[in-house]
Design an enzyme around this catalytic site. Structure first.
Site, mmCIF file in Angstrom:
data_model
loop_
_atom_site.group_PDB
_atom_site.id
_atom_site.type_symbol
_atom_site.label_atom_id
_atom_site.label_comp_id
_atom_site.label_asym_id
_atom_site.label_seq_id
_atom_site.Cartn_x
_atom_site.Cartn_y
_atom_site.Cartn_z
ATOM 1 N N SER A 43 39.885 -2.509 14.203
ATOM 2 C CA SER A 43 38.510 -2.549 14.705
ATOM 3 C C SER A 43 37.903 -3.911 14.950
ATOM 4 O O SER A 43 36.778 -3.983 15.430
ATOM 5 C CB SER A 43 37.600 -1.758 13.753
ATOM 6 O OG SER A 43 37.897 -0.386 13.848
ATOM 7 N N LYS A 86 27.771 -6.841 12.081
ATOM 8 C CA LYS A 86 28.073 -5.424 12.344
ATOM 9 C C LYS A 86 27.226 -4.550 11.429
ATOM 10 O O LYS A 86 27.043 -4.863 10.243
ATOM 11 C CB LYS A 86 29.561 -5.179 12.082
ATOM 12 C CG LYS A 86 30.067 -3.773 12.448
ATOM 13 C CD LYS A 86 31.583 -3.681 12.248
ATOM 14 C CE LYS A 86 32.128 -2.315 12.645
ATOM 15 N NZ LYS A 86 33.587 -2.222 12.465
ATOM 16 N N SER A 132 36.139 -0.275 16.303
ATOM 17 C CA SER A 132 34.777 0.150 16.097
ATOM 18 C C SER A 132 33.752 -0.981 16.201
ATOM 19 O O SER A 132 32.560 -0.701 16.323
ATOM 20 C CB SER A 132 34.619 0.823 14.730
ATOM 21 O OG SER A 132 34.985 -0.063 13.709
#
Lengths: 475, 100, 474
Positions: free
Chosen positions: C174, C75, C150
């Site tokens: 997330s 990420k 997210s």
């Protein structure tokens, strides 16, 4: 200095000191003054995204020493974030302590017997340093600034006094005594000129027994002298303002050493909203009793105690001798003095020689051994060296080290015993009756005549002051 | 229905946060933030006088590191990230006020 | 795509080279990245070079780590030396960190091959990846829908068979929410289990890094590599990495599992059905099921939407144009900071910074942030009480399946409500895993959430495994 018309000043001091740790408060970068800009930085102290703080154990130890030396309560504490935007604050927040500081509720006794309360002595991190280009190098008028983060993250302890100080002299004494304590604990080097210790003064005035007046903060005073002068100026400024019918505005002021005045830096119209909250990246600090006990046991004696001990070795000390004691303690010279006294030296003489002769040569103090100091003082005490000769020997020892007797021999010092000097002077007086009676009547110049005669007779071995002393006793 | 916070408060907060909002954004944010705060009103009615905030969920205390020096970043690397650098330092436009 | 465990075994036994596994991943990425916008940055050359060096070391007889040769997606809020790290924000466009996050070091030590940085909601603030400054990521199962957020990019990377593994971060859901919407396994570990050093902070007391994988075993393997004490993170738990993979097939016989009303009510019918189906499976497998109500959980959303933005408003202050990232010039430094932050942050980030700044400001602290911290204590205590009765809790991960783009962006509260089932565990600091179970609207996957007390990841994986087998995917 007294304020006119019954006004009194109320002063509180905030003192920041950098701690003598090897590394910074929350990261492993070196805590070292004077390095090339931005060479002691890492993701943590630069505030790079993703970095996290980890607390330096030695900084906690030194903070506890300071707290104990100031008779504070040591309590479990937390770290808070003080949020504000400024280029030298790499995270745009400072990690500090807020409602739960490590040290609180202490006091400091001054040599004059007064006591100043210490509200708190908490830990926090230092900021980077900016230099301003354009303008006169000061902030106002600069069109660019350059920031060095070497100092960012250096450990600080902030010591906040109660508003107990009532004169600029007392403020200076407080600052001086505090500095001595911080150096004695080993927590700080007290180098005001390097900025490792800084003073902020909060000053207000009032008529006795009135409630406290509005205070102004004078920031970043970096010498004892400017601290005292700035407080005097500011107190007087406020008095004059109030007597003219004006009101004191709560603000931060800057002291200009050159102009000798304070001026407005920032008006505190709306208090800066720092949005303090507990830093979630750090956990509670709760030094256990065993650790506290170890710190307390290892705490060296403080200046007040050391002064008392040395003073106790004097018999009926006069003020000048007490001043000399203060100098000896202040400069950390008592190992020399105590060793000399232990070997039989007269305390007053040992203290005087240390305070007067060694004070100027501190940079070279390592070259002077305790034994050499003791020997020199004892030689003087025995009359084998005149005082001038003793001072010369000490000066030589500081410059080049060595052995006092060898130095004295090399310089040809053989002090006339006071008996033989006295005899010499007596015989010269007899031989020069006219000169003697003119001297006795007040013609001081003739002292030089007699010194010259003595020197001729003794081949330069006599001590001029000793000759004068002899002349005067016989006057 | 009036918002729990006013436009002026939003403008003040924007300044504190170093954000410049357009008039339109001020209006929108005042309304949106108001909604979130209203939703939070379900908390404000609770009597939590005796409840203490939790520091670390698993009670970690006294996390310390030894006072040893660790390598710093290379200065070239550090300054390479700078939007503007000069003479080994980070350059910024004029600073108008003293630090707090 | 083969599982990470299988790939690692093949590479270890010399059946497959790291070069091949990496090339395969890169091929899969390039085939669909333009369509799906999963990766913001891929460096083929660097990945293949790393793979080659792994092959060399194996050839020389070195014994490498448990992930040797396994490609993994990272990420883009995790720092990787010299690799662009943007947090999907214009304010960090082009920034290359000069250091690795601790998890990156651990992955490299384990022999994994990071192949690229994945898209996210800007600064991890969002539940759909629509808040990215570089365009949204599309759900590989249905590109008209969001992958969740997210960590939408990391979830999509695995769901699209680009990499067998990826890592994300979870502050309010997330990892778990995108895992549910993409039909894969995602876990948020115990707070402090995985080091946060190098994770660009959103909300420091809530953030945790965690694994995405197609299978429970793969997720356990990855988490073992990530976890364990880190001296660079003061909030890191002191113990070393726990043993997780070896417990995956422990089953749930004799376990007490609580089905929590507040963790599914209000969800879509199909989601509730899936949760009940999962409960039945666990009962079949020997667990005792208990019905529970934990009313404190209803306060979680409000507390979270004050605590998280408050911490974020402080964490994001450092983005000021002085030391790194975007700078928009101005005559004085305050104007420069304002101009930089105004241009660099997107609307959702600004909204949360404003909310957080307000919640911390003088006069409002006690009413908002201070109160929220107390609610957090209530949540922690409520979970603790529940775990005295049961070993594991079960509920839904999300109220519904993946939704279409633009359907929840008009009203921030609507988006925030997506997190209602995941937020409470972040507040408590406890672990939770989302495992796919059943399908809902339009055949899209549903995630069932299993929650446990601190450091109970092993039993969570074991329960998730039971569901995985029943769901017929593994």
């Amino acid at each position: 200095m007294n304020l006119p018309n019954g006004w009194e000043m109320v002063v509180g001091l905030e003192v920041h000191t950098e701690l003598l740790t090897r590394s910074k408060l929350f990261c492993g970068c070196a805590n070292h003054f004077g390095a090339e800009p931005n060479t002691n930085v890492c993701p943590v102290c630069l505030g790079l995204p993703g970095s996290l703080p980890v607390l330096n154990e030695d900084a906690v130890e030194l903070a506890m020493r300071i707290g104990m030396a100031l008779h504070c309560t040591i309590a479990p504490s937390t770290f808070h974030r003080k949020n504000y935007f400024y280029p030298d604050q790499s995270k745009d927040y400072q990690i500090t302590q807020y409602d739960l500081p490590i040290n609180s509720a202490g006091y400091l006794d001054l040599p004059d017997g007064s006591r100043v309360s210490i509200e708190r002595a908490h830990m926090e991190e230092d900021t980077g340093k900016s230099t301003h280009l354009g303008g006169s190098g000061r902030l106002a008028g600069a069109d660019r600034s350059l920031v060095d983060y070497n100092r960012c993250g250096v450990p600080l302890v902030e010591i906040v006094s109660g508003p107990d100080i009532r004169s600029s002299a007392q403020a200076r004494d407080y600052a001086s005594e505090l500095r001595g304590i911080l150096i004695a604990t080993g927590a700080s080097d007290g180098r005001l000129e390097e900025g490792s210790m800084r003073f902020d003064a909060n000053v207000s005035v009032r008529k006795a027994n009135d409630p406290l007046g509005t205070r102004c903060e004078i920031k970043n005073l970096n010498s004892l002298r400017s601290l005292q002068r700035a407080i005097e100026f500011e107190a007087l400024r406020q008095v004059e303002l109030l007597e003219d019918g004006g009101t004191v505005r709560q603000e931060t002021r800057h002291w200009d050493e050159g102009l000798g005045e304070t001026s407005t830096l920032r008006v505190k119209e709306d208090a800066d909203d720092y949005r303090y909250f507990r830093d979630p990246d750090l956990v509670e600090l709760s030094p256990d009793q065993a650790w506290q006990d170890r710190v307390r046991a290892a705490l060296p004696p403080m200046p007040a105690e050391r002064r008392a001990k040395l003073t106790a070795r004097l018999v009926n000390p006069v003020p000048a001798q007490l001043d000399a004691v203060e100098v000896v303690i202040d400069l950390g010279l008592e190992p020399y003095v105590n060793a000399a006294i232990d070997a039989g030296a007269d305390p007053a003489l040992a203290i005087a020689r240390a305070a007067n002769e060694l004070a100027g040569g501190l940079d070279d103090i390592a070259k002077l051994t305790s034994a050499a100091f003791t020997t020199t003082v004892l030689l003087e005490q025995a009359g084998e060296l005149s005082s001038t000769q003793a001072k010369t020997v000490l000066s030589e020892l500081l410059a080049n080290g060595g052995d006092p007797k060898a130095i004295a021999a090399a310089k040809g010092f053989e002090q006339l015993s006071s008996d033989s000097l006295g005899a010499t002077v007596a015989s010269l007086i007899e031989a020069n009756p006219d000169e003697w009676s003119r001297y006795r009547d007040g013609d001081e110049k003739l002292a030089q005549f007699f010194i010259g005669q003595v020197m001729k007779l003794t081949k330069g071995q006599a001590n001029g002051k000793a000759v004068i002393a002899e002349l005067q006793t016989r006057r | 229905m009036s918002s729990p916070l006013t436009r002026d408060e939003v403008a003040y907060v924007a300044k504190l946060a170093r954000l410049r909002l357009s008039d339109e954004e001020l209006t929108t944010f005042t309304s949106q933030l108001g909604q979130v705060l209203e939703h939070a009103a379900d908390m404000s009615t609770l009597d939590l006088a005796g409840v203490v905030a939790t520091a670390h969920p698993f009670g970690l205390v006294n996390v310390l590191r030894d006072d040893v020096i660790r390598p710093s970043l290379d200065r070239d690397v550090v300054l390479a990230m700078a939007p503007e650098a000069d003479d080994g330092r980070f350059a910024v436009p004029s600073i108008l006020g003293e630090a707090p | 795509m083969r599982s990470a465990l299988a790939i690692a075994a093949d590479v270890r036994e010399g059946v497959l080279s790291a070069a091949t596994t990496t090339a395969t991943a890169l091929g899969a990425i390039h085939a669909r990245n333009e369509e799906l916008n999963v990766f913001l940055h891929v460096d083929d050359e660097a990945a293949l070079a790393l793979a080659a060096s792994i092959d060399d070391r194996i050839a020389r007889g070195e014994v490498l780590g448990p992930l040797a040769g396994v490609p993994i997606a990272i990420k883009d809020n995790l720092c990787q030396t010299g690799v662009p790290t943007t947090c999907s924000s214009k304010i960090l466009d082009g920034w290359r960190p000069p250091y690795n996050a601790t998890v990156i070091d651990r992955l490299l030590a384990a022999g994994a091959v990071p192949v690229g940085k994945t898209n996210l909601d800007e600064f991890a603030m969002g539940s759909s990846t629509e808040n990215s400054a570089f365009g949204p990521t599309r759900n590989p199962l249905d590109p008209t829908r969001v992958p969740g957020g997210s960590s939408g990019g990391s979830a999509a990377a695995v769901a699209a068979d680009m990499t067998p593994l990826s890592i994300g971060s979870d502050t309010g859901g997330s990892i778990r929410q995108p895992a549910a919407l993409c039909g894969i396994v995602g876990m948020k570990p115990t707070y402090g289990l995985v080091s946060r050093y190098g994770l660009i902070a959103f909300a420091s007391s809530l953030d945790q890094i965690g694994p995405f994988a197609k299978t429970v075993a793969d997720a356990a393997l990855l988490l073992e590599v990530l976890a364990g004490h880190d001296p660079m993170d003061s909030t890191s738990l002191r113990e070393p990495s726990p043993s997780l993979l070896s417990h995956v097939d422990d089953g749930v016989a004799g376990k007490r599992i609580g089905i929590v009303k507040e963790l599914y009510e209000g969800a879509d019918e199909s989601v509730i059905e899936a949760v009940m189906g999962a409960v039945a499976v666990l009962r079949e497998a020997g667990a005792t099921i208990v019905e529970l109500s934990i009313p404190e959980l209803r306060l979680g959303l409000s507390a979270y939407y004050l605590i998280a933005p408050a911490e974020a408003s402080s964490n994001l202050a450092r983005f000021d144009g002085v030391r790194f990232g975007l700078r928009v010039d101005a005559p004085d430094v305050t104007a420069m900071m304002e101009a930089t932050r105004t241009a660099g942050f997107g609307a959702e980030v600004k909204r949360r910074i404003m909310l957080g700044t307000y919640a911390l400001s003088a006069g409002y602290f006690d009413a908002y942030y201070g109160q929220a911290l107390k609610v957090r204590t209530l949540t922690i205590d409520a979970f603790a009480r529940a775990y005295r009765e049961v070993d594991v809790l079960i509920g839904a991960t999300t109220p519904g399946v993946a939704f279409e783009f633009g359907t929840k962006t008009k009203d921030p509260m609507a988006m925030y409500l997506n997190d209602v089932f995941t937020i409470p565990t972040n507040l408590a600091g406890d672990p939770a895993v989302s495992v796919p179970f059943g399908t809902g609207e339009a055949g899209l996957p549903i995630g069932v959430q299993l929650l446990g007390p601190g450091r109970s990841e092993a039993q969570l994986f074991a329960a998730a495994r039971v569901l995985e087998i029943a769901d017929g995917r593994s």
